[in-house]
Design a protein around this motif. Structure first.
Motif, PDB file in Angstrom:
ATOM      1  N   TYR A  60     -18.734  -6.950  -5.219  1.00 12.50           N
ATOM      2  CA  TYR A  60     -19.410  -6.504  -6.439  1.00 12.50           C
ATOM      3  C   TYR A  60     -18.862  -5.149  -6.875  1.00 12.50           C
ATOM      4  N   THR A  61     -18.717  -4.244  -5.905  1.00  6.64           N
ATOM      5  CA  THR A  61     -18.230  -2.894  -6.185  1.00  6.64           C
ATOM      6  C   THR A  61     -16.823  -2.930  -6.763  1.00  6.64           C
ATOM      7  N   LEU A  62     -15.952  -3.684  -6.150  1.00  7.35           N
ATOM      8  CA  LEU A  62     -14.574  -3.785  -6.630  1.00  7.35           C
ATOM      9  C   LEU A  62     -14.525  -4.344  -8.048  1.00  7.35           C
ATOM     10  N   SER A  63     -15.292  -5.376  -8.290  1.00 10.92           N
ATOM     11  CA  SER A  63     -15.346  -5.981  -9.618  1.00 10.92           C
ATOM     12  C   SER A  63     -15.899  -4.997 -10.650  1.00 10.92           C
ATOM     13  N   TYR A  64     -16.944  -4.267 -10.278  1.00 13.39           N
ATOM     14  CA  TYR A  64     -17.567  -3.304 -11.192  1.00 13.39           C
ATOM     15  C   TYR A  64     -16.590  -2.180 -11.548  1.00 13.39           C
ATOM     16  N   CYS A  78     -19.371   5.930  -9.846  1.00 16.61           N
ATOM     17  CA  CYS A  78     -20.014   6.155  -8.544  1.00 16.61           C
ATOM     18  C   CYS A  78     -21.530   6.270  -8.696  1.00 16.61           C
ATOM     19  N   ILE A  79     -21.968   7.040  -9.663  1.00 15.87           N
ATOM     20  CA  ILE A  79     -23.405   7.222  -9.888  1.00 15.87           C
ATOM     21  C   ILE A  79     -24.072   5.881 -10.204  1.00 15.87           C
ATOM     22  N   GLU A  80     -23.463   5.117 -11.100  1.00 16.48           N
ATOM     23  CA  GLU A  80     -24.046   3.823 -11.481  1.00 16.48           C
ATOM     24  C   GLU A  80     -24.103   2.863 -10.295  1.00 16.48           C
ATOM     25  N   LEU A  81     -23.065   2.842  -9.471  1.00 18.26           N
ATOM     26  CA  LEU A  81     -23.061   1.960  -8.313  1.00 18.26           C
ATOM     27  C   LEU A  81     -24.088   2.396  -7.268  1.00 18.26           C
ATOM     28  N   MET A  82     -24.243   3.699  -7.073  1.00 15.33           N
ATOM     29  CA  MET A  82     -25.242   4.172  -6.115  1.00 15.33           C
ATOM     30  C   MET A  82     -26.654   3.849  -6.611  1.00 15.33           C
ATOM     31  N   GLU A  83     -26.863   3.884  -7.923  1.00 20.35           N
ATOM     32  CA  GLU A  83     -28.162   3.479  -8.477  1.00 20.35           C
ATOM     33  C   GLU A  83     -28.423   1.996  -8.242  1.00 20.35           C
ATOM     34  N   LYS A  84     -27.370   1.214  -8.124  1.00 21.72           N
ATOM     35  CA  LYS A  84     -27.511  -0.214  -7.863  1.00 21.72           C
ATOM     36  C   LYS A  84     -27.641  -0.506  -6.367  1.00 21.72           C
ATOM     37  N   LYS A  88     -22.172   4.861  -0.557  1.00 25.54           N
ATOM     38  CA  LYS A  88     -21.062   5.715  -0.987  1.00 25.54           C
ATOM     39  C   LYS A  88     -19.765   5.354  -0.260  1.00 25.54           C
ATOM     40  N   ALA A  89     -19.861   5.005   1.017  1.00 27.54           N
ATOM     41  CA  ALA A  89     -18.669   4.644   1.786  1.00 27.54           C
ATOM     42  C   ALA A  89     -18.000   3.392   1.212  1.00 27.54           C
ATOM     43  N   VAL A  90     -18.793   2.420   0.785  1.00 23.75           N
ATOM     44  CA  VAL A  90     -18.255   1.195   0.193  1.00 23.75           C
ATOM     45  C   VAL A  90     -17.566   1.516  -1.131  1.00 23.75           C
ATOM     46  N   THR A  97      -8.676   1.302  -2.593  1.00 18.92           N
ATOM     47  CA  THR A  97      -7.848   0.094  -2.722  1.00 18.92           C
ATOM     48  C   THR A  97      -7.202  -0.017  -4.094  1.00 18.92           C
ATOM     49  N   ILE A  98      -7.814   0.623  -5.102  1.00 20.56           N
ATOM     50  CA  ILE A  98      -7.228   0.558  -6.445  1.00 20.56           C
ATOM     51  C   ILE A  98      -6.810   1.931  -6.953  1.00 20.56           C
ATOM     52  N   SER A  99      -6.639   2.885  -6.042  1.00 20.85           N
ATOM     53  CA  SER A  99      -6.350   4.264  -6.454  1.00 20.85           C
ATOM     54  C   SER A  99      -5.078   4.376  -7.294  1.00 20.85           C
ATOM     55  N   GLU A 100      -4.059   3.590  -6.961  1.00 13.76           N
ATOM     56  CA  GLU A 100      -2.827   3.693  -7.740  1.00 13.76           C
ATOM     57  C   GLU A 100      -3.004   3.108  -9.136  1.00 13.76           C
ATOM     58  N   ASP A 101      -3.957   2.207  -9.307  1.00 19.02           N
ATOM     59  CA  ASP A 101      -4.215   1.623 -10.623  1.00 19.02           C
ATOM     60  C   ASP A 101      -5.154   2.488 -11.459  1.00 19.02           C
ATOM     61  N   TYR A 102      -5.923   3.348 -10.796  1.00 20.57           N
ATOM     62  CA  TYR A 102      -6.993   4.027 -11.515  1.00 20.57           C
ATOM     63  C   TYR A 102      -6.475   5.050 -12.509  1.00 20.57           C
ATOM     64  N   GLY A 103      -5.676   5.995 -12.100  1.00 19.75           N
ATOM     65  CA  GLY A 103      -5.048   6.971 -12.987  1.00 19.75           C
ATOM     66  C   GLY A 103      -5.970   7.550 -14.044  1.00 19.75           C
ATOM     67  N   GLU A 104      -6.902   8.390 -13.637  1.00 20.06           N
ATOM     68  CA  GLU A 104      -7.908   8.936 -14.543  1.00 20.06           C
ATOM     69  C   GLU A 104      -7.280   9.676 -15.723  1.00 20.06           C
ATOM     70  N   GLU A 105      -6.225  10.411 -15.479  1.00 23.13           N
ATOM     71  CA  GLU A 105      -5.569  11.133 -16.576  1.00 23.13           C
ATOM     72  C   GLU A 105      -5.023  10.171 -17.625  1.00 23.13           C
ATOM     73  N   ASP A 106      -4.481   9.058 -17.170  1.00 28.27           N
ATOM     74  CA  ASP A 106      -3.967   8.056 -18.111  1.00 28.27           C
ATOM     75  C   ASP A 106      -5.087   7.474 -18.961  1.00 28.27           C
ATOM     76  N   LYS A 107      -6.252   7.259 -18.341  1.00 27.82           N
ATOM     77  CA  LYS A 107      -7.405   6.727 -19.076  1.00 27.82           C
ATOM     78  C   LYS A 107      -7.878   7.728 -20.126  1.00 27.82           C
ATOM     79  N   ILE A 108      -7.950   8.990 -19.735  1.00 21.65           N
ATOM     80  CA  ILE A 108      -8.373  10.037 -20.674  1.00 21.65           C
ATOM     81  C   ILE A 108      -7.395  10.108 -21.841  1.00 21.65           C
ATOM     82  N   GLU A 109      -6.118  10.080 -21.515  1.00 23.01           N
ATOM     83  CA  GLU A 109      -5.092  10.172 -22.555  1.00 23.01           C
ATOM     84  C   GLU A 109      -5.153   8.980 -23.511  1.00 23.01           C
ATOM     85  N   ALA A 110      -5.354   7.801 -22.979  1.00 20.26           N
ATOM     86  CA  ALA A 110      -5.440   6.602 -23.827  1.00 20.26           C
ATOM     87  C   ALA A 110      -6.651   6.672 -24.754  1.00 20.26           C
TER      88      ALA A 110
END
Length: 161
Positions: A60-64, A78-84, A88-90, A97-110
């Motif tokens: 569920y976490t990975l999909s979310y 993280c906040i939304e998942l912890m509310e569900k 935190k460890a999960v 596992t998806i850190s190389e895909d995440y690229g927060e700066e790229d998301k902000i820029e887009a």
């Protein structure tokens, strides 16, 4: 395991709820409690659902994360998942596992290019509005600042041409 009619009813109710959307263990437990099932019925039902892999907080976490990573920052996810009810460890494990895909700066820029490409970054009010927009979506202040500074310099360079 309890073979009472209520047990099967709790299981049937849980499967029915899962047909509409994937839920975390906590969400499903809370929903069954609100429908009046006893703790033992809920525990038996959750054990059976877990054994059948109908409820899996890791999946569920990975999909979310994957479905929300293009529009929300890591903090907000993280906040939304912890509310569900996700541990935190999960959450951290799935982000790794998806850190190389995440690229927060790229998301902000887009998002910046899509929504704010014409914004006047020299106006403090506009800059604050942009920062607020990204902070509300859980992006890191440092990364927001880096992107805004980058585009401010690009705009400054364009003004000299």
């Amino acid at each position: 395991m309890n073979n009472s009619k209520a047990y099967y009813s709790a299981f049937d109710t849980a499967v029915y709820l899962l047909n509409f959307k994937n839920r975390t263990r906590k969400e499903l437990t809370d929903k069954l409690k609100s429908k009046g099932y006893s703790d033992s019925e809920i525990d038996d039902t959750m054990d059976k659902l877990t054994a059948y892999n109908y409820v899996n907080d890791g999946n569920y976490t990975l999909s979310y994360i994957k479905s929300n990573m293009n529009k929300k920052g890591k903090k907000l996810i993280c906040i939304e998942l912890m509310e569900k009810g996700i541990d935190k460890a999960v959450i951290d494990e799935n982000f790794e596992t998806i850190s190389e895909d995440y690229g927060e700066e790229d998301k902000i820029e887009a998002i910046y290019n899509k929504r704010f490409s014409e914004a006047d970054l020299y106006d403090a009010k506009t800059r604050n509005r942009i920062f607020s927009y990204f902070v509300r979506r859980g992006f890191s202040f440092d990364k927001i600042s880096k992107i805004v500074t980058k585009y401010k310099k690009i705009n400054e360079f364009d003004n000299y041409l």
